[in-house]
Write a protein that holds these residues in place. Sequence first.
Motif, PDB file in Angstrom:
ATOM      1  N   ILE B  34       0.859  -1.195   0.000  1.00  0.00           N
ATOM      2  CA  ILE B  34       0.000   0.000   0.000  1.00  0.00           C
ATOM      3  C   ILE B  34       0.894   1.242   0.000  1.00  0.00           C
ATOM      4  O   ILE B  34       1.064   1.928   1.015  1.00  0.00           O
ATOM      5  N   SER B  35       1.466   1.515  -1.158  1.00  0.00           N
ATOM      6  CA  SER B  35       2.456   2.591  -1.292  1.00  0.00           C
ATOM      7  C   SER B  35       1.838   3.979  -1.120  1.00  0.00           C
ATOM      8  O   SER B  35       0.819   4.291  -1.728  1.00  0.00           O
ATOM      9  N   MET B  36       2.479   4.795  -0.272  1.00  0.00           N
ATOM     10  CA  MET B  36       2.066   6.185  -0.088  1.00  0.00           C
ATOM     11  C   MET B  36       3.216   7.088  -0.511  1.00  0.00           C
ATOM     12  O   MET B  36       4.364   6.878  -0.101  1.00  0.00           O
ATOM     13  N   MET B  37       2.893   8.133  -1.295  1.00  0.00           N
ATOM     14  CA  MET B  37       3.927   9.061  -1.752  1.00  0.00           C
ATOM     15  C   MET B  37       3.831  10.382  -1.014  1.00  0.00           C
ATOM     16  O   MET B  37       2.731  10.903  -0.781  1.00  0.00           O
ATOM     17  N   THR B  38       4.975  10.925  -0.648  1.00  0.00           N
ATOM     18  CA  THR B  38       5.051  12.228   0.015  1.00  0.00           C
ATOM     19  C   THR B  38       5.081  13.344  -1.029  1.00  0.00           C
ATOM     20  O   THR B  38       5.228  13.089  -2.220  1.00  0.00           O
ATOM     21  N   LYS B  39       4.977  14.597  -0.573  1.00  0.00           N
ATOM     22  CA  LYS B  39       5.111  15.747  -1.471  1.00  0.00           C
ATOM     23  C   LYS B  39       6.514  15.816  -2.058  1.00  0.00           C
ATOM     24  O   LYS B  39       6.713  16.309  -3.166  1.00  0.00           O
ATOM     25  N   CYS B  40       7.492  15.285  -1.305  1.00  0.00           N
ATOM     26  CA  CYS B  40       8.884  15.296  -1.784  1.00  0.00           C
ATOM     27  C   CYS B  40       9.168  14.099  -2.697  1.00  0.00           C
ATOM     28  O   CYS B  40      10.323  13.846  -3.044  1.00  0.00           O
ATOM     29  N   SER B  41       8.115  13.351  -3.079  1.00  0.00           N
ATOM     30  CA  SER B  41       8.201  12.255  -4.060  1.00  0.00           C
ATOM     31  C   SER B  41       8.910  11.005  -3.529  1.00  0.00           C
ATOM     32  O   SER B  41       9.483  10.251  -4.301  1.00  0.00           O
ATOM     33  N   HIS B  42       8.853  10.779  -2.214  1.00  0.00           N
ATOM     34  CA  HIS B  42       9.379   9.537  -1.642  1.00  0.00           C
ATOM     35  C   HIS B  42       8.235   8.607  -1.267  1.00  0.00           C
ATOM     36  O   HIS B  42       7.160   9.073  -0.880  1.00  0.00           O
ATOM     37  N   ASN B  43       8.489   7.288  -1.385  1.00  0.00           N
ATOM     38  CA  ASN B  43       7.421   6.293  -1.216  1.00  0.00           C
ATOM     39  C   ASN B  43       7.713   5.333  -0.073  1.00  0.00           C
ATOM     40  O   ASN B  43       8.856   4.878   0.099  1.00  0.00           O
ATOM     41  N   PHE B  44       6.663   5.003   0.666  1.00  0.00           N
ATOM     42  CA  PHE B  44       6.775   4.099   1.819  1.00  0.00           C
ATOM     43  C   PHE B  44       5.514   3.239   1.885  1.00  0.00           C
ATOM     44  O   PHE B  44       4.464   3.628   1.361  1.00  0.00           O
ATOM     45  N   CYS B  45       5.604   2.088   2.585  1.00  0.00           N
ATOM     46  CA  CYS B  45       4.391   1.345   2.911  1.00  0.00           C
ATOM     47  C   CYS B  45       3.512   2.260   3.755  1.00  0.00           C
ATOM     48  O   CYS B  45       4.020   3.037   4.578  1.00  0.00           O
ATOM     49  N   SER B  46       2.221   2.118   3.621  1.00  0.00           N
ATOM     50  CA  SER B  46       1.290   2.940   4.391  1.00  0.00           C
ATOM     51  C   SER B  46       1.529   2.802   5.899  1.00  0.00           C
ATOM     52  O   SER B  46       1.642   3.803   6.615  1.00  0.00           O
ATOM     53  N   LEU B  47       1.645   1.577   6.385  1.00  0.00           N
ATOM     54  CA  LEU B  47       1.841   1.375   7.828  1.00  0.00           C
ATOM     55  C   LEU B  47       3.191   1.905   8.293  1.00  0.00           C
ATOM     56  O   LEU B  47       3.305   2.517   9.354  1.00  0.00           O
ATOM     57  N   CYS B  48       4.245   1.662   7.498  1.00  0.00           N
ATOM     58  CA  CYS B  48       5.597   2.096   7.880  1.00  0.00           C
ATOM     59  C   CYS B  48       5.666   3.610   8.067  1.00  0.00           C
ATOM     60  O   CYS B  48       6.196   4.103   9.065  1.00  0.00           O
ATOM     61  N   ILE B  49       5.124   4.375   7.088  1.00  0.00           N
ATOM     62  CA  ILE B  49       5.248   5.835   7.188  1.00  0.00           C
ATOM     63  C   ILE B  49       4.317   6.396   8.270  1.00  0.00           C
ATOM     64  O   ILE B  49       4.674   7.352   8.970  1.00  0.00           O
ATOM     65  N   ARG B  50       3.155   5.781   8.469  1.00  0.00           N
ATOM     66  CA  ARG B  50       2.251   6.283   9.512  1.00  0.00           C
ATOM     67  C   ARG B  50       2.855   6.068  10.909  1.00  0.00           C
ATOM     68  O   ARG B  50       2.741   6.928  11.792  1.00  0.00           O
ATOM     69  N   LYS B  51       3.492   4.915  11.103  1.00  0.00           N
ATOM     70  CA  LYS B  51       4.173   4.670  12.382  1.00  0.00           C
ATOM     71  C   LYS B  51       5.284   5.704  12.577  1.00  0.00           C
ATOM     72  O   LYS B  51       5.420   6.295  13.647  1.00  0.00           O
ATOM     73  N   PHE B  52       6.072   5.930  11.527  1.00  0.00           N
ATOM     74  CA  PHE B  52       7.172   6.888  11.615  1.00  0.00           C
ATOM     75  C   PHE B  52       6.662   8.285  11.959  1.00  0.00           C
ATOM     76  O   PHE B  52       7.235   8.972  12.811  1.00  0.00           O
ATOM     77  N   LEU B  53       5.569   8.706  11.299  1.00  0.00           N
ATOM     78  CA  LEU B  53       5.032  10.058  11.512  1.00  0.00           C
ATOM     79  C   LEU B  53       4.446  10.241  12.908  1.00  0.00           C
ATOM     80  O   LEU B  53       4.281  11.380  13.366  1.00  0.00           O
ATOM     81  N   SER B  54       4.151   9.152  13.594  1.00  0.00           N
ATOM     82  CA  SER B  54       3.654   9.288  14.969  1.00  0.00           C
ATOM     83  C   SER B  54       4.789   9.714  15.910  1.00  0.00           C
ATOM     84  O   SER B  54       4.537  10.149  17.027  1.00  0.00           O
ATOM     85  N   TYR B  55       6.053   9.595  15.424  1.00  0.00           N
ATOM     86  CA  TYR B  55       7.202  10.056  16.225  1.00  0.00           C
ATOM     87  C   TYR B  55       7.761  11.385  15.739  1.00  0.00           C
ATOM     88  O   TYR B  55       8.062  12.279  16.518  1.00  0.00           O
ATOM     89  N   LYS B  56       7.926  11.485  14.392  1.00  0.00           N
ATOM     90  CA  LYS B  56       8.519  12.709  13.821  1.00  0.00           C
ATOM     91  C   LYS B  56       7.747  13.112  12.587  1.00  0.00           C
ATOM     92  O   LYS B  56       7.433  12.261  11.744  1.00  0.00           O
ATOM     93  N   LEU B  57       7.486  14.427  12.418  1.00  0.00           N
ATOM     94  CA  LEU B  57       6.750  14.897  11.244  1.00  0.00           C
ATOM     95  C   LEU B  57       7.727  15.309  10.135  1.00  0.00           C
ATOM     96  O   LEU B  57       7.747  16.455   9.675  1.00  0.00           O
ATOM     97  N   LEU B  58       8.541  14.306   9.717  1.00  0.00           N
ATOM     98  CA  LEU B  58       9.569  14.525   8.696  1.00  0.00           C
ATOM     99  C   LEU B  58       9.564  13.348   7.731  1.00  0.00           C
ATOM    100  O   LEU B  58       9.201  12.227   8.119  1.00  0.00           O
ATOM    101  N   CYS B  59      10.006  13.575   6.483  1.00  0.00           N
ATOM    102  CA  CYS B  59      10.232  12.466   5.562  1.00  0.00           C
ATOM    103  C   CYS B  59      11.486  11.720   6.008  1.00  0.00           C
ATOM    104  O   CYS B  59      12.549  12.333   6.171  1.00  0.00           O
ATOM    105  N   PRO B  60      11.401  10.390   6.189  1.00  0.00           N
ATOM    106  CA  PRO B  60      12.563   9.620   6.652  1.00  0.00           C
ATOM    107  C   PRO B  60      13.729   9.615   5.657  1.00  0.00           C
ATOM    108  O   PRO B  60      14.853   9.340   6.033  1.00  0.00           O
ATOM    109  N   VAL B  61      13.452   9.944   4.395  1.00  0.00           N
ATOM    110  CA  VAL B  61      14.518   9.916   3.385  1.00  0.00           C
ATOM    111  C   VAL B  61      15.213  11.267   3.282  1.00  0.00           C
ATOM    112  O   VAL B  61      16.441  11.348   3.278  1.00  0.00           O
ATOM    113  N   CYS B  62      14.447  12.371   3.196  1.00  0.00           N
ATOM    114  CA  CYS B  62      15.065  13.665   2.894  1.00  0.00           C
ATOM    115  C   CYS B  62      14.825  14.719   3.974  1.00  0.00           C
ATOM    116  O   CYS B  62      15.251  15.868   3.818  1.00  0.00           O
ATOM    117  N   ASN B  63      14.116  14.344   5.064  1.00  0.00           N
ATOM    118  CA  ASN B  63      13.874  15.259   6.186  1.00  0.00           C
ATOM    119  C   ASN B  63      12.992  16.459   5.871  1.00  0.00           C
ATOM    120  O   ASN B  63      12.925  17.395   6.669  1.00  0.00           O
TER     121      ASN B  63
END
Lengths: 105, 105
Positions: B34-63
Motif C-alpha cells: 500500500i504505497s504512499m507518496m510524500t510531497k517530496c516524491s518519496h514512497n513508503f508502505c502505508s503502515l511504515c510511514i504512519r508509524k514513523f510520523l507518529s514520532y517525527k513529522l519529517l520524511c525519513p529519506v530527505c527530512n
Amino acid sequence: MTFQNEADLPPGLECLKNVDNLLRCPICFDHLDISMMTKCSHNFCSLCIRKFLSYKLLCPVCNSELTEQDLRNNRVLDELVANFQAARLRLSKVHFDSPPISPKT
Amino acid sequence: MTFQNEADLPPGLECLKNVDNLLRCPICFDHLDISMMTKCSHNFCSLCIRKFLSYKLLCPVCNSELTEQDLRNNRVLDELVANFQAARLRLSKVHFDSPPISPKT
Ligand SMILES: [Zn+2]
Ligand SMILES: [Zn+2]
Ligand SMILES: [Zn+2]
Ligand SMILES: [Zn+2]
C-alpha cells in the motif's frame, strides 16, 4: 490502465509486458517522461497532462476534477523507466546471444 | 534510494536488481505494501510511514516536513510490485527448468 500495445518484448520476456504497460502514459502510450501523479493516483508525462489540462480540468483516466496545482512529481517512475529499459535491453541480448541448442565441443 | 539487499534474483536476472530495489520501502526494505507518496516524491508502505510520523513529522529519506495529510496513494507502485513479483517467478522458472546444455536426441 488496460490499453494494449504491440508486443515489443523479446521471446521469453512476455511476462514483463504488464510491468512495461504500467510504465506507459495513458495519453501518448510511450514510456512515462517526467511522470506527474494526480490526486486520483493516475500518472502521465508532464507535457502530456499539461497540454490536456489546457483544454479540460479533468483527469483523462477517471474524470476527477484536476488542476496543474494538484500534480505531483512521481520520480520513482522515471527511475523505474530508465532501469527497466536498461534491464530489458540486457535480457534481450542474453536471449539473442545464446544459441537455442549448444553445440557439442 | 541507494540501500542494498542481498541478491535474491536468480542467475541471469541480476539486471532487474535496480527495478527490484526501487519497488522496496526505505523503512522496512520489503516490497512496498500500500504505497504512499510524500510531497517530496518519496514512497513508503502505508503502515511504515504512519508509524514513523507518529514520532517525527519529517520524511525519513530527505527530512522534508511531512504530515499524514500530505500522503497520497501511489497505486501504480502496488500494481508494479504484484506484476514484477509474478514476472520474476515466471522468469526464474524458465531459467531453472531449462538445462544449461541441451542433450543430443
Ligand atoms: Zn505521455
Ligand atoms: Zn484519475
Ligand atoms: Zn515498509
Ligand atoms: Zn522526502
